[in-house]
Design a protein around this motif. Structure first.
Motif, PDB file in Angstrom:
ATOM      1  N   ASP A 290     -16.505  17.013 -17.401  1.00 37.46           N
ATOM      2  CA  ASP A 290     -15.063  16.929 -17.123  1.00 37.46           C
ATOM      3  C   ASP A 290     -14.243  17.172 -18.384  1.00 37.46           C
ATOM      4  O   ASP A 290     -13.171  17.780 -18.333  1.00 37.46           O
ATOM      5  CB  ASP A 290     -14.711  15.576 -16.503  1.00 37.46           C
ATOM      6  CG  ASP A 290     -14.915  14.422 -17.469  1.00 37.46           C
ATOM      7  OD1 ASP A 290     -13.925  13.806 -17.885  1.00 37.46           O
ATOM      8  OD2 ASP A 290     -16.079  14.137 -17.811  1.00 37.46           O
TER       9      ASP A 290
ATOM     10  N   ASN B 113     -10.581  12.449  -8.861  1.00 35.89           N
ATOM     11  CA  ASN B 113     -11.748  11.776  -9.443  1.00 35.89           C
ATOM     12  C   ASN B 113     -12.625  12.728 -10.251  1.00 35.89           C
ATOM     13  O   ASN B 113     -13.839  12.533 -10.370  1.00 35.89           O
ATOM     14  CB  ASN B 113     -12.608  11.105  -8.352  1.00 35.89           C
ATOM     15  CG  ASN B 113     -11.906   9.923  -7.717  1.00 35.89           C
ATOM     16  OD1 ASN B 113     -11.239   9.139  -8.403  1.00 35.89           O
ATOM     17  ND2 ASN B 113     -12.027   9.785  -6.414  1.00 35.89           N
TER      18      ASN B 113
ATOM     19  N   GLU C 155     -14.800  11.567 -13.289  1.00 34.49           N
ATOM     20  CA  GLU C 155     -16.123  10.985 -13.094  1.00 34.49           C
ATOM     21  C   GLU C 155     -17.225  12.032 -13.141  1.00 34.49           C
ATOM     22  O   GLU C 155     -18.413  11.691 -13.107  1.00 34.49           O
ATOM     23  CB  GLU C 155     -16.183  10.266 -11.734  1.00 34.49           C
ATOM     24  CG  GLU C 155     -15.119   9.197 -11.534  1.00 34.49           C
ATOM     25  CD  GLU C 155     -15.259   8.055 -12.522  1.00 34.49           C
ATOM     26  OE1 GLU C 155     -16.421   7.732 -12.879  1.00 34.49           O
ATOM     27  OE2 GLU C 155     -14.222   7.502 -12.938  1.00 34.49           O
ATOM     28  N   LYS C 156     -16.874  13.290 -13.222  1.00 31.15           N
ATOM     29  CA  LYS C 156     -17.865  14.355 -13.163  1.00 31.15           C
ATOM     30  C   LYS C 156     -18.412  14.690 -14.544  1.00 31.15           C
ATOM     31  O   LYS C 156     -17.729  14.537 -15.557  1.00 31.15           O
ATOM     32  CB  LYS C 156     -17.261  15.620 -12.536  1.00 31.15           C
ATOM     33  CG  LYS C 156     -16.892  15.464 -11.065  1.00 31.15           C
ATOM     34  CD  LYS C 156     -16.369  16.777 -10.504  1.00 31.15           C
ATOM     35  CE  LYS C 156     -15.966  16.630  -9.049  1.00 31.15           C
ATOM     36  NZ  LYS C 156     -17.133  16.456  -8.162  1.00 31.15           N
TER      37      LYS C 156
ATOM     38  N   LYS D 165      -7.265  12.743 -12.294  1.00 30.52           N
ATOM     39  CA  LYS D 165      -7.412  11.348 -11.848  1.00 30.52           C
ATOM     40  C   LYS D 165      -7.376  11.265 -10.324  1.00 30.52           C
ATOM     41  O   LYS D 165      -8.185  10.550  -9.720  1.00 30.52           O
ATOM     42  CB  LYS D 165      -6.313  10.491 -12.465  1.00 30.52           C
ATOM     43  CG  LYS D 165      -6.481  10.270 -13.961  1.00 30.52           C
ATOM     44  CD  LYS D 165      -5.358   9.415 -14.533  1.00 30.52           C
ATOM     45  CE  LYS D 165      -5.564   9.180 -16.024  1.00 30.52           C
ATOM     46  NZ  LYS D 165      -4.446   8.382 -16.610  1.00 30.52           N
TER      47      LYS D 165
END
Length: 286
Positions: A25, A18, A21-22, A15
């Protein structure tokens, strides 16, 4: 650190960085969880978590911004003086024409100029052939320079080979070259600058263990990493990353300079498991 604690800490890392967001993930997170469950040593889990906190994951969608960041580091004095830049990929002669990150980075460069107002007056020329750089084909002027480009420079071997072959053009000296990359190991960055070659780079990485710990923790973590590598078939060939780079980075593909526990398949008993940043998976990052 127990497996459940490591997984909770990992969730916070994802988190904060980030990474949620990939693309892929969930795959990466799941493989981390399997790794933590497969380890019997609490200290090994703790080390993996600490290294992951220092890990860099750059996906393809970030490439343009990272390249622009690197190019924006070039000094005003140099840009005001230059009239032309020859962009050349950091490759070995035997890799000419192959699909490599260096050549791939060059093609969109001219379209990036609109985001680089300080470069407006400079002509960009893309060259991908060593022959085109020979003395009979290129005579570099005082207000021109060669920018050598790649996404990541780990051991520096390819960079050294590339420059040595370019210097078969006797007019070229270190002052004619600048290096531009998205990421590099600090050891290579420092060495290159010491040799009198300017280096512009968005992300500079320390060695994951030896640059971040002191004894007795340093010796302990080196021993722990060697134990982790014993889980990897053929892991000794990439021990501590190629050329002992101790890398903690994934780009479009995870470089073999990264600690192999992060990208190379390992065993637990008779079972095989994918690493979190498996090179098979990371090649598809977007």
């Amino acid at each position: 650190m127990k497996a459940v604690d490591a997984i909770m800490k990992l969730n916070k890392i994802f988190k904060s960085k980030n990474w949620v967001e990939k693309d892929h993930d969930e795959f990466v997170f799941d493989q981390f969880c399997k790794l933590f469950n497969n380890l019997d040593n609490d200290e090994e889990r703790k080390l993996i978590i600490e290294l992951t906190e220092n890990y860099t994951w750059i996906s393809f969608t970030e490439y343009q911004g990272k390249i622009l960041n690197s190019l924006k580091l070039v000094e005003d004095e140099k840009l005001e003086y230059l009239k032309k830049i020859y962009f050349f990929p950091i490759i070995k002669p035997e890799d000419e024409g192959k699909i490599k990150s260096g050549p791939y980075l060059l093609y969109p460069l001219k379209s990036y100029k609109k985001f680089l107002p300080r470069y407006t007056h400079i002509k960009f020329e893309i060259i991908t052939s060593f022959d085109a750089m020979k003395k009979e084909n290129l005579e570099i002027k005082e207000n021109e320079q060669i920018f050598l480009m790649d996404d990541y420079i780990g051991s520096g071997e390819t960079l050294t080979t590339c420059i040595e072959h370019l210097k078969s053009n006797n007019d070229f000296t270190n002052e004619n070259f600048s290096i531009v990359s998205i990421a590099t190991q600090k050891e290579i960055y420092d060495r290159t600058m010491h040799e009198g070659i300017s280096y512009y780079c968005d992300t500079i990485k320390n060695k994951g263990i030896t640059d971040n710990y002191i004894d007795p923790e340093l010796s302990s973590n080196i021993s722990l990493m060697k134990d982790l590598e014993n889980m990897i078939p053929g892991g000794s060939h990439f021990s501590f990353g190629y050329n002992d780079s101790e890398g903690l980075i994934t780009l479009i593909r995870t470089p073999d300079n990264t600690f192999p526990i992060f990208w190379k398949e390992y065993r637990k008993g008779r079972d095989k498991f994918k690493a979190p940043f498996s090179r098979d998976e990371s090649v598809h990052n977007a």
